[in-house]
Design a protein around this motif. Structure first.
Motif, PDB file in Angstrom:
ATOM      1  N   GLY A 174       0.784  -1.100   0.047  1.00  0.00           N
ATOM      2  CA  GLY A 174       0.019   0.127   0.213  1.00  0.00           C
ATOM      3  C   GLY A 174       0.845   1.213  -0.008  1.00  0.00           C
ATOM      4  O   GLY A 174       1.888   1.172  -0.394  1.00  0.00           O
ATOM      5  N   GLU A 175       0.189   2.337   0.437  1.00  0.00           N
ATOM      6  CA  GLU A 175       0.809   3.825   0.495  1.00  0.00           C
ATOM      7  C   GLU A 175       0.940   4.301   1.966  1.00  0.00           C
ATOM      8  O   GLU A 175       1.126   5.402   2.143  1.00  0.00           O
ATOM      9  CB  GLU A 175       0.098   4.568  -0.379  1.00  0.00           C
ATOM     10  N   GLY A 176       0.628   3.461   2.954  1.00  0.00           N
ATOM     11  CA  GLY A 176       0.555   3.847   4.347  1.00  0.00           C
ATOM     12  C   GLY A 176      -0.632   4.516   4.996  1.00  0.00           C
ATOM     13  O   GLY A 176      -0.565   5.292   5.765  1.00  0.00           O
ATOM     14  N   LYS A 177      -1.734   4.197   4.049  1.00  0.00           N
ATOM     15  CA  LYS A 177      -3.028   4.879   4.517  1.00  0.00           C
ATOM     16  C   LYS A 177      -3.842   3.934   5.574  1.00  0.00           C
ATOM     17  O   LYS A 177      -3.322   2.896   5.740  1.00  0.00           O
ATOM     18  CB  LYS A 177      -4.017   4.971   3.348  1.00  0.00           C
ATOM     19  N   SER A 178      -4.348   4.687   6.591  1.00  0.00           N
ATOM     20  CA  SER A 178      -5.040   3.963   7.734  1.00  0.00           C
ATOM     21  C   SER A 178      -6.263   4.455   7.970  1.00  0.00           C
ATOM     22  O   SER A 178      -6.823   5.809   7.951  1.00  0.00           O
ATOM     23  CB  SER A 178      -3.736   3.903   8.895  1.00  0.00           C
ATOM     24  N   THR A 179      -7.179   3.594   8.647  1.00  0.00           N
ATOM     25  CA  THR A 179      -8.438   3.785   9.313  1.00  0.00           C
ATOM     26  C   THR A 179      -8.395   3.040  10.328  1.00  0.00           C
ATOM     27  O   THR A 179      -8.639   1.831  10.355  1.00  0.00           O
ATOM     28  CB  THR A 179      -9.726   3.537   8.363  1.00  0.00           C
ATOM     29  N   ILE A 180      -7.907   3.747  11.645  1.00  0.00           N
ATOM     30  CA  ILE A 180      -7.882   2.895  12.813  1.00  0.00           C
ATOM     31  C   ILE A 180      -9.039   3.474  13.856  1.00  0.00           C
ATOM     32  O   ILE A 180      -9.220   4.591  14.093  1.00  0.00           O
ATOM     33  CB  ILE A 180      -6.572   3.079  13.657  1.00  0.00           C
ATOM     34  N   THR A 181      -9.715   2.534  14.406  1.00  0.00           N
ATOM     35  CA  THR A 181     -10.723   2.760  15.366  1.00  0.00           C
ATOM     36  C   THR A 181     -10.764   1.764  16.628  1.00  0.00           C
ATOM     37  O   THR A 181     -11.270   0.550  16.454  1.00  0.00           O
ATOM     38  CB  THR A 181     -12.206   2.753  14.656  1.00  0.00           C
ATOM     39  N   SER A 182     -10.027   2.159  17.562  1.00  0.00           N
ATOM     40  CA  SER A 182      -9.816   1.191  18.651  1.00  0.00           C
ATOM     41  C   SER A 182     -10.737   1.760  19.838  1.00  0.00           C
ATOM     42  O   SER A 182     -10.888   1.076  20.925  1.00  0.00           O
ATOM     43  CB  SER A 182      -8.578   0.973  18.910  1.00  0.00           C
ATOM     44  N   GLY A 183     -10.987   3.085  19.840  1.00  0.00           N
ATOM     45  CA  GLY A 183     -11.433   3.767  21.279  1.00  0.00           C
ATOM     46  C   GLY A 183     -10.431   4.188  21.964  1.00  0.00           C
ATOM     47  O   GLY A 183     -10.694   4.626  23.168  1.00  0.00           O
ATOM     48  N   ILE A 184      -9.076   3.993  21.873  1.00  0.00           N
ATOM     49  CA  ILE A 184      -7.981   4.269  22.537  1.00  0.00           C
ATOM     50  C   ILE A 184      -7.001   5.185  21.731  1.00  0.00           C
ATOM     51  O   ILE A 184      -6.353   4.654  20.908  1.00  0.00           O
ATOM     52  CB  ILE A 184      -7.199   2.879  23.019  1.00  0.00           C
ATOM     53  N   PRO A 185      -7.174   6.440  22.058  1.00  0.00           N
ATOM     54  CA  PRO A 185      -6.574   7.321  21.214  1.00  0.00           C
ATOM     55  C   PRO A 185      -5.146   7.493  21.134  1.00  0.00           C
ATOM     56  O   PRO A 185      -4.489   7.482  19.709  1.00  0.00           O
ATOM     57  CB  PRO A 185      -6.878   8.766  21.881  1.00  0.00           C
ATOM     58  N   PHE A 186      -4.218   6.954  22.094  1.00  0.00           N
ATOM     59  CA  PHE A 186      -2.981   6.620  21.771  1.00  0.00           C
ATOM     60  C   PHE A 186      -2.557   5.320  21.145  1.00  0.00           C
ATOM     61  O   PHE A 186      -1.584   5.521  20.261  1.00  0.00           O
ATOM     62  CB  PHE A 186      -2.224   6.670  23.181  1.00  0.00           C
ATOM     63  N   LEU A 187      -3.547   4.446  21.144  1.00  0.00           N
ATOM     64  CA  LEU A 187      -3.064   3.316  20.339  1.00  0.00           C
ATOM     65  C   LEU A 187      -3.593   3.588  18.885  1.00  0.00           C
ATOM     66  O   LEU A 187      -2.785   3.249  18.095  1.00  0.00           O
ATOM     67  CB  LEU A 187      -4.260   1.967  20.864  1.00  0.00           C
ATOM     68  N   ASP A 188      -4.548   4.415  18.610  1.00  0.00           N
ATOM     69  CA  ASP A 188      -4.981   4.791  17.208  1.00  0.00           C
ATOM     70  C   ASP A 188      -3.712   5.634  16.650  1.00  0.00           C
ATOM     71  O   ASP A 188      -3.326   5.306  15.535  1.00  0.00           O
ATOM     72  CB  ASP A 188      -6.262   5.564  17.286  1.00  0.00           C
ATOM     73  N   HIS A 189      -3.151   6.380  17.421  1.00  0.00           N
ATOM     74  CA  HIS A 189      -1.894   7.335  16.893  1.00  0.00           C
ATOM     75  C   HIS A 189      -0.715   6.410  16.678  1.00  0.00           C
ATOM     76  O   HIS A 189      -0.201   6.625  15.584  1.00  0.00           O
ATOM     77  CB  HIS A 189      -1.499   8.196  18.153  1.00  0.00           C
ATOM     78  N   MET A 190      -0.537   5.494  17.373  1.00  0.00           N
ATOM     79  CA  MET A 190       0.745   4.413  17.070  1.00  0.00           C
ATOM     80  C   MET A 190       0.500   3.675  15.987  1.00  0.00           C
ATOM     81  O   MET A 190       1.343   3.630  15.163  1.00  0.00           O
ATOM     82  CB  MET A 190       0.977   3.590  18.266  1.00  0.00           C
ATOM     83  N   LEU A 191      -0.847   3.260  15.604  1.00  0.00           N
ATOM     84  CA  LEU A 191      -1.059   2.412  14.571  1.00  0.00           C
ATOM     85  C   LEU A 191      -1.064   3.240  13.426  1.00  0.00           C
ATOM     86  O   LEU A 191      -0.649   2.787  12.339  1.00  0.00           O
ATOM     87  CB  LEU A 191      -2.387   1.619  14.735  1.00  0.00           C
ATOM     88  N   THR A 192      -1.449   4.520  13.510  1.00  0.00           N
ATOM     89  CA  THR A 192      -1.575   5.462  12.246  1.00  0.00           C
ATOM     90  C   THR A 192      -0.400   5.745  12.011  1.00  0.00           C
ATOM     91  O   THR A 192       0.278   5.605  10.792  1.00  0.00           O
ATOM     92  CB  THR A 192      -2.314   6.670  12.598  1.00  0.00           C
ATOM     93  N   SER A 193       0.628   6.030  12.836  1.00  0.00           N
ATOM     94  CA  SER A 193       2.078   6.130  12.824  1.00  0.00           C
ATOM     95  C   SER A 193       2.647   4.887  11.863  1.00  0.00           C
ATOM     96  O   SER A 193       3.689   4.824  11.134  1.00  0.00           O
ATOM     97  CB  SER A 193       2.853   6.663  13.946  1.00  0.00           C
ATOM     98  N   PHE A 194       2.501   3.822  12.351  1.00  0.00           N
ATOM     99  CA  PHE A 194       2.875   2.478  12.093  1.00  0.00           C
ATOM    100  C   PHE A 194       2.712   2.269  10.493  1.00  0.00           C
ATOM    101  O   PHE A 194       3.366   1.791   9.823  1.00  0.00           O
ATOM    102  CB  PHE A 194       2.368   1.265  12.749  1.00  0.00           C
ATOM    103  N   ALA A 195       1.265   2.544  10.288  1.00  0.00           N
ATOM    104  CA  ALA A 195       1.038   2.376   8.813  1.00  0.00           C
ATOM    105  C   ALA A 195       1.624   3.366   7.834  1.00  0.00           C
ATOM    106  O   ALA A 195       2.025   2.874   6.870  1.00  0.00           O
ATOM    107  CB  ALA A 195      -0.574   2.884   8.431  1.00  0.00           C
ATOM    108  N   THR A 196       1.877   4.702   8.346  1.00  0.00           N
ATOM    109  CA  THR A 196       2.349   5.801   7.602  1.00  0.00           C
ATOM    110  C   THR A 196       3.859   5.479   7.287  1.00  0.00           C
ATOM    111  O   THR A 196       4.332   5.601   5.924  1.00  0.00           O
ATOM    112  CB  THR A 196       2.498   6.787   8.370  1.00  0.00           C
ATOM    113  N   HIS A 197       4.518   4.844   8.234  1.00  0.00           N
ATOM    114  CA  HIS A 197       6.166   4.598   7.948  1.00  0.00           C
ATOM    115  C   HIS A 197       6.421   3.083   7.382  1.00  0.00           C
ATOM    116  O   HIS A 197       7.344   2.952   6.920  1.00  0.00           O
ATOM    117  CB  HIS A 197       6.848   4.753   9.303  1.00  0.00           C
TER     118      HIS A 197
END
Length: 191
Positions: free
Chosen positions: A23-46
């Motif tokens: 892919g291109e590092g796109k993400s849609t993360i919905t965990s209800g845990i903002p910091f986990l969403d932040h980490m997984l978004t960063s993980f996808a991006t990089h």
């Protein structure tokens, strides 16, 4: 394309994860845990892995654990027989005051070692033990060998983020096809 989807439903959680390794590092993360969403978004991006992930559940710990299991299973499924991949990856990644190192081997023999040197019990709203457990559960379900170490740092948020980005870069390298590689990247002939 190396795409996989995993749906996991237990009495405690309901998880849906879809990944595209190319892919291109796109993400849609919905965990209800903002910091986990932040980490997984960063993980996808990089990592440049596209990730769609959601989890609903009874307890934060169960959501963290089961989302990690689902993500690992989806990555493992997308890698299939792991033919032609580089297999190994590593990265040193700074994040302001912190420096993390991660090494990955996609050998299908799970082993996990982590030392993020957290000082506190929480990063934002997330327990530090749940951050560690997320990566351990991910490693086991991905069937990988992953070592994560923070060399130094004074801010737990930055330590976690540096480690996440280092893991992303390491996996990006490990899942990449090696144009010279024919078949399984192992002298044993199997992974």
């Amino acid at each position: 394309m190396r795409i996989a989807e995993v749906c996991r439903k237990t009495k405690e959680t309901e998880v849906k994860v879809k990944v595209n390794l190319d892919g291109e590092g796109k993400s849609t993360i919905t965990s209800g845990i903002p910091f986990l969403d932040h980490m997984l978004t960063s993980f996808a991006t990089h990592s440049l892995i596209d990730i769609e992930a959601s989890v609903k559940g009874d307890l934060v710990h169960h959501c963290v654990e089961d989302l990690a299991i689902g993500l690992g299973e989806a990555l493992n499924k997308a890698l299939d027989a792991r033919l032609g991949i580089t297999r190994f990856g590593n990265a040193f990644t700074p994040m302001d005051c912190s420096l993390a190192i991660v090494a990955v081997d996609l050998i299908k023999r799970p082993y996990f070692k982590i030392d993020l040197k957290f000082r506190g019990k929480k990063v934002e709203e997330m327990q530090t033990e749940d951050i560690n457990h997320f990566y351990e559960s991910l490693t086991n379900s991905l069937q990988a060998n992953i070592h994560m170490l923070v060399m130094y740092g004074s801010n737990d948020h930055h330590k976690a983020e540096a480690a996440t980005k280092a893991l992303a870069l390491s996996l990006r390298q490990a899942i990449t096809f090696d144009s010279r590689r024919k078949g399984v990247p192992s002298s044993k002939g199997v992974i």
